[in-house]
Design an enzyme around this catalytic site. Structure first.
Site, PDB file in Angstrom:
ATOM      1  N   ARG A 161       0.842  -1.193   0.000  1.00 55.62           N
ATOM      2  CA  ARG A 161       0.000   0.000   0.000  1.00 55.62           C
ATOM      3  C   ARG A 161       0.880   1.246   0.000  1.00 55.62           C
ATOM      4  O   ARG A 161       2.039   1.205   0.398  1.00 55.62           O
ATOM      5  CB  ARG A 161      -0.903   0.022   1.234  1.00 55.62           C
ATOM      6  CG  ARG A 161      -1.929  -1.094   1.291  1.00 55.62           C
ATOM      7  CD  ARG A 161      -2.797  -0.941   2.530  1.00 55.62           C
ATOM      8  NE  ARG A 161      -3.822  -1.976   2.582  1.00 55.62           N
ATOM      9  CZ  ARG A 161      -3.651  -3.168   3.134  1.00 55.62           C
ATOM     10  NH1 ARG A 161      -2.489  -3.458   3.702  1.00 55.62           N
ATOM     11  NH2 ARG A 161      -4.621  -4.057   3.135  1.00 55.62           N
ATOM     12  N   LYS A 187      -2.992  -2.967   7.444  1.00 56.76           N
ATOM     13  CA  LYS A 187      -4.281  -2.739   8.077  1.00 56.76           C
ATOM     14  C   LYS A 187      -4.554  -3.802   9.127  1.00 56.76           C
ATOM     15  O   LYS A 187      -4.210  -4.973   8.958  1.00 56.76           O
ATOM     16  CB  LYS A 187      -5.399  -2.760   7.024  1.00 56.76           C
ATOM     17  CG  LYS A 187      -5.468  -1.505   6.168  1.00 56.76           C
ATOM     18  CD  LYS A 187      -6.687  -1.544   5.272  1.00 56.76           C
ATOM     19  CE  LYS A 187      -6.826  -0.259   4.475  1.00 56.76           C
ATOM     20  NZ  LYS A 187      -8.015  -0.270   3.601  1.00 56.76           N
ATOM     21  N   HIS A 259      -2.073   2.807  -6.329  1.00 54.06           N
ATOM     22  CA  HIS A 259      -2.936   1.633  -6.174  1.00 54.06           C
ATOM     23  C   HIS A 259      -2.952   0.800  -7.453  1.00 54.06           C
ATOM     24  O   HIS A 259      -3.146  -0.420  -7.400  1.00 54.06           O
ATOM     25  CB  HIS A 259      -4.351   2.062  -5.799  1.00 54.06           C
ATOM     26  CG  HIS A 259      -5.212   0.923  -5.334  1.00 54.06           C
ATOM     27  ND1 HIS A 259      -4.979   0.255  -4.143  1.00 54.06           N
ATOM     28  CD2 HIS A 259      -6.274   0.304  -5.906  1.00 54.06           C
ATOM     29  CE1 HIS A 259      -5.878  -0.713  -3.996  1.00 54.06           C
ATOM     30  NE2 HIS A 259      -6.668  -0.698  -5.054  1.00 54.06           N
ATOM     31  N   ARG A 262      -0.196  -1.581  -7.127  1.00 56.87           N
ATOM     32  CA  ARG A 262      -0.577  -2.648  -6.192  1.00 56.87           C
ATOM     33  C   ARG A 262      -1.408  -3.702  -6.900  1.00 56.87           C
ATOM     34  O   ARG A 262      -1.201  -4.908  -6.738  1.00 56.87           O
ATOM     35  CB  ARG A 262      -1.346  -2.019  -5.028  1.00 56.87           C
ATOM     36  CG  ARG A 262      -1.931  -2.968  -4.012  1.00 56.87           C
ATOM     37  CD  ARG A 262      -2.452  -2.137  -2.837  1.00 56.87           C
ATOM     38  NE  ARG A 262      -3.414  -2.857  -2.017  1.00 56.87           N
ATOM     39  CZ  ARG A 262      -3.092  -3.726  -1.083  1.00 56.87           C
ATOM     40  NH1 ARG A 262      -1.834  -4.019  -0.875  1.00 56.87           N
ATOM     41  NH2 ARG A 262      -4.027  -4.318  -0.358  1.00 56.87           N
TER      42      ARG A 262
END
Length: 353
Positions: A161, A187, A259, A262
């Site tokens: 991330r 997270k 992103h 990712r």
């Protein structure tokens, strides 16, 4: 008893609720801090008062609604960002409500402001030639070019991330082979070690002596040795994507963000035959609960047309009634989720499970 001020409520919210009681991550605290800062500045300008003199009555539902419109119309934030800001405000008012019972109506009106529903666009990814063009864009004869190349390569290979990339320190990187990896806490405070390929390990091994003093220096610093901001990385990716489009025109049609890199990593792993559950948990750090709300279990053979959505690892998810997202059933499609996904992509009706 003296009524709590907005300043005292905010201090209690950040020091007691978020830090001590919830033990929120630094990323969560930072996001909530930015939201409250924007709200206070907006309300101060609207009331011609200093932020420290604002009262709860001046942060009522009408002001919060005007603030959300300000995010939409003047800051041009996405619906996802708007909803994240509203979630932070809701969290603050849930904390404040028991402490200001005589302002319960004001707090309740704010808490009643709903999240905005929105379509979730499929995140694009880069093909092999597009990835090569992007990685070739930085001028590695310069310090900035070597840093940018190392950052882009690490992002494309590991799928970290954005917050994890800018938070990487030199001690988080193991460059000895075998066993080269980057160690992150994502997270939900989930710790994971993401393996590095020989190419990425070699590039980082050459780059780290230039990055700064170990062990706590950032892996991808500014020229002053500080951590890069999220905005700086986003601008960096956009700049090199625009440069790469000159040699690979197909990139120009894609909105390339951190992103996107990712998602590119996840798709590359899936195309290499890595199981999606391994990609989700061990590489990109997505923990999926098979029985979480929104995932259908025991649908008793309901047939119908479905809409498609692609998950973070490229797996196909099913959307029915425009809201709920379901995983495809493997029954009748060779026993594998990938076979089910192939059938769906060809327009075959699917039975929910």
């Amino acid at each position: 008893m003296t009524e709590p001020t907005v300043a005292s409520l905010l201090q209690g919210f950040f020091t007691e609720r978020l830090t001590r009681h919830l033990q929120a991550s630094p990323q969560t605290v930072s996001a909530y801090r930015d939201t409250m800062k924007l709200l206070l500045l907006f309300a101060a300008q609207k009331t011609n008062k200093a932020p420290s003199r604002l009262t709860i009555d001046e942060l009522d539902a009408r002001t919060i609604g005007a603030f959300l419109d300000h995010l939409d119309n003047e800051r041009h934030n996405s619906t996802a960002t708007r909803n994240a800001r509203l979630a932070a405000i809701h969290s603050f008012y849930r904390y404040a409500l028991p402490l200001i019972p005589d302002r319960a109506h004001t707090a309740s009106q704010v808490l009643a402001i709903p999240q905005r529903r929105h379509d979730r666009a499929i995140v694009s990814y880069l093909t092999g030639p597009e990835t090569d063009a992007l990685l070739a864009s930085p001028d590695r004869a310069t310090w900035y070019g070597r840093r940018d190349h190392a950052l882009l390569l690490t992002a494309v290979q590991t799928g970290l991330r954005l917050s994890e990339m800018i938070g990487l320190t030199i001690q988080d990187v193991t460059i000895t082979t075998p066993g080269a990896a980057v160690h992150t806490t994502g997270k939900g405070r989930r710790e994971r070690a993401t393996p590095l390929t020989k190419q990425t390990a070699a590039v980082l091994r050459a780059w780290l002596p230039e990055a700064g003093p170990p062990p706590i220096g950032p892996v991808f610093p500014t020229r002053r040795g500080t951590r890069m901001s999220a905005d700086a990385v986003q601008r960096l990716v956009a700049k090199h994507a625009a440069a790469a489009a000159l040699s690979c025109p197909s990139i120009a049609s894609k909105h390339v963000t951190p992103h996107t890199l990712r998602h590119t990593a996840a798709m590359a792993l899936m195309n290499a035959g890595v199981d999606t559950s391994v990609i989700d948990t061990e590489y990109v750090g997505e923990v999926r609960d098979e029985h979480a709300p929104g995932i259908a279990v025991g649908r008793d053979g309901i047939w119908g047309k479905v809409a498609l959505r692609v998950g973070v690892a490229g797996e196909v998810l099913l959307q029915r009634d425009g809201q709920r997202v379901h995983r495809p059933s493997a029954a009748g499609f060779g026993g594998s989720r990938r076979s089910a996904a192939s059938a769906i992509s060809c327009g075959v009706a699917l039975r929910y499970q």
